[in-house]
Design an enzyme around this catalytic site. Structure first.
Site, mmCIF file in Angstrom:
data_model
loop_
_atom_site.group_PDB
_atom_site.id
_atom_site.type_symbol
_atom_site.label_atom_id
_atom_site.label_comp_id
_atom_site.label_asym_id
_atom_site.label_seq_id
_atom_site.Cartn_x
_atom_site.Cartn_y
_atom_site.Cartn_z
ATOM 1 N N ASP A 46 0.841 -1.198 0.000
ATOM 2 C CA ASP A 46 0.000 0.000 0.000
ATOM 3 C C ASP A 46 0.878 1.251 0.000
ATOM 4 O O ASP A 46 0.389 2.366 -0.019
ATOM 5 C CB ASP A 46 -1.049 -0.008 1.120
ATOM 6 N N SER A 47 2.216 1.037 -0.035
ATOM 7 C CA SER A 47 3.133 2.152 -0.301
ATOM 8 C C SER A 47 2.892 2.679 -1.716
ATOM 9 O O SER A 47 3.398 3.734 -2.102
ATOM 10 C CB SER A 47 4.589 1.708 -0.140
ATOM 11 N N ASP A 64 -8.065 9.704 -18.439
ATOM 12 C CA ASP A 64 -8.587 8.967 -19.597
ATOM 13 C C ASP A 64 -9.774 8.143 -19.109
ATOM 14 O O ASP A 64 -9.610 7.207 -18.328
ATOM 15 C CB ASP A 64 -7.470 8.050 -20.112
ATOM 16 N N LYS A 94 -10.471 12.677 -21.050
ATOM 17 C CA LYS A 94 -10.367 12.276 -22.468
ATOM 18 C C LYS A 94 -11.358 11.163 -22.736
ATOM 19 O O LYS A 94 -11.505 10.249 -21.920
ATOM 20 C CB LYS A 94 -8.948 11.807 -22.792
ATOM 21 N N GLU A 96 -12.745 8.475 -25.903
ATOM 22 C CA GLU A 96 -12.573 7.940 -27.259
ATOM 23 C C GLU A 96 -13.896 8.047 -28.017
ATOM 24 O O GLU A 96 -14.964 7.866 -27.433
ATOM 25 C CB GLU A 96 -12.142 6.468 -27.180
ATOM 26 N N GLU A 169 -4.866 8.519 -33.084
ATOM 27 C CA GLU A 169 -4.044 7.327 -32.838
ATOM 28 C C GLU A 169 -4.010 6.409 -34.066
ATOM 29 O O GLU A 169 -5.051 6.052 -34.628
ATOM 30 C CB GLU A 169 -4.580 6.560 -31.625
HETATM 31 O O1 KIV Z 1 -4.662 4.976 -22.961
HETATM 32 C C1 KIV Z 1 -3.697 5.510 -23.519
HETATM 33 O O2 KIV Z 1 -2.540 5.303 -23.157
HETATM 34 C C2 KIV Z 1 -3.992 6.422 -24.632
HETATM 35 C C3 KIV Z 1 -2.846 6.890 -25.468
HETATM 36 C C4 KIV Z 1 -2.489 5.825 -26.436
HETATM 37 C C5 KIV Z 1 -3.136 8.182 -26.132
HETATM 38 O O3 KIV Z 1 -5.123 6.700 -24.864
#
Ligand code: KIV
Length: 256
Positions: A46-47, A64, A94, A96, A169
């Protein structure tokens, strides 16, 4: 059942008077090298909270959003994006987007309206890997231009929905160029060639940590070898009694 070191193996070593070796590892690439380096035990400590959940000083942190953390409903998508900002300390998220992906574009529109800075991601979108199946390079066969048109239009719709950047990508360089010219927000390429406004790489790929070298990436270091060598030296020093030394022990009268 995998043939990993068992409690019996550990106790056998102990009973034979052998010194036991353990290292922490928090992610698969490092764990793999630690394993190959020959330790008896890997502690997923847990470090990790201290070592992996630190705060960064300067760079924008983009969260993401994982597969299906958005898309099932608008409400859940907004809530989850909000959690990235409020709980995880992200500065942006982010998402997709599939070619002409209406659902995601609507979600992006709502997020940006609510003040959540949003980065788009088009081209090869790993979350749709099961559906895409292959070929991975998007926008190929660009004389027919349907694939490029789809990416250009999706990028434009994302721009209208308010994204501040778009990741592109694994697309042909020509596709990336056309998308970049068609929008007024920066494009960030990964496997998208030279005619984009920025680049992104996966850190383990560029550090040589995790094995496979991909054409789209460049390996700036070979950490697999370095980690492995360090672990092997650690294991042998612990087993030979060379580590720890006097330098590594606490004296009861020390101030520390
Ligand atoms: O999840 C990820 O690492 C990405 C990159 C490829 C842009 O979306």
């Amino acid at each position: 059942m995998q043939d990993r070191t068992s409690v019996r193996d550990i106790l056998d070593k102990y009973e034979n008077g052998e010194t036991l070796t353990m290292l922490t590892a928090y992610d698969a690439p490092v764990a793999r090298q630690v394993d190959r380096g020959g330790v008896d035990m890997i502690l997923v400590g847990d470090s990790a909270a201290d070592n992996h959940l630190g705060h960064v000083e300067d760079a924008m942190v983009v969260g993401d959003m994982p597969f299906l953390s958005y898309g099932a409903s608008m409400e859940e998508s907004v809530e989850n994006a909000g959690r990235f900002m409020k709980e995880a300390g992200a500065d942006a998220v982010k998402l997709e987007t599939a070619p002409y992906g209406e659902t995601t574009i609507e979600i992006v529109d709502r997020l940006t309206e609510l003040g959540i800075p949003t980065m788009g991601h088009i081209g090869f979108t790993p979350q749709r890997m099961h559906q895409i199946g292959g070929p991975y390079i998007q926008g190929r066969g660009h004389t027919s231009s349907a694939a490029i048109d789809a990416l250009v239009e999706t990028a434009q719709r994302l721009e209208e929905a308010g994204v501040f950047t778009i990741v592109l990508e694994t697309v042909t360089e020509e596709t990336a160029k056309q998308v970049t010219e068609a929008v007024d927000v920066p494009t960030i390429g990964i496997g998208a060639g030279r005619y984009v406004d920025g680049q992104v790489l996966v850190i383990t790929d560029m550090l040589g940590l995790g094995g496979e070298a991909f054409k789209l990436s460049k390996q700036y270091a070979d950490l697999d070898s370095e980690v492995r060598e360090a672990v092997e030296t650690y294991v042998s020093e612990v087993e030979n009694g060379e580590f720890p030394t006097e330098e590594n022990v606490y004296d009861p009268v020390d101030e520390e």
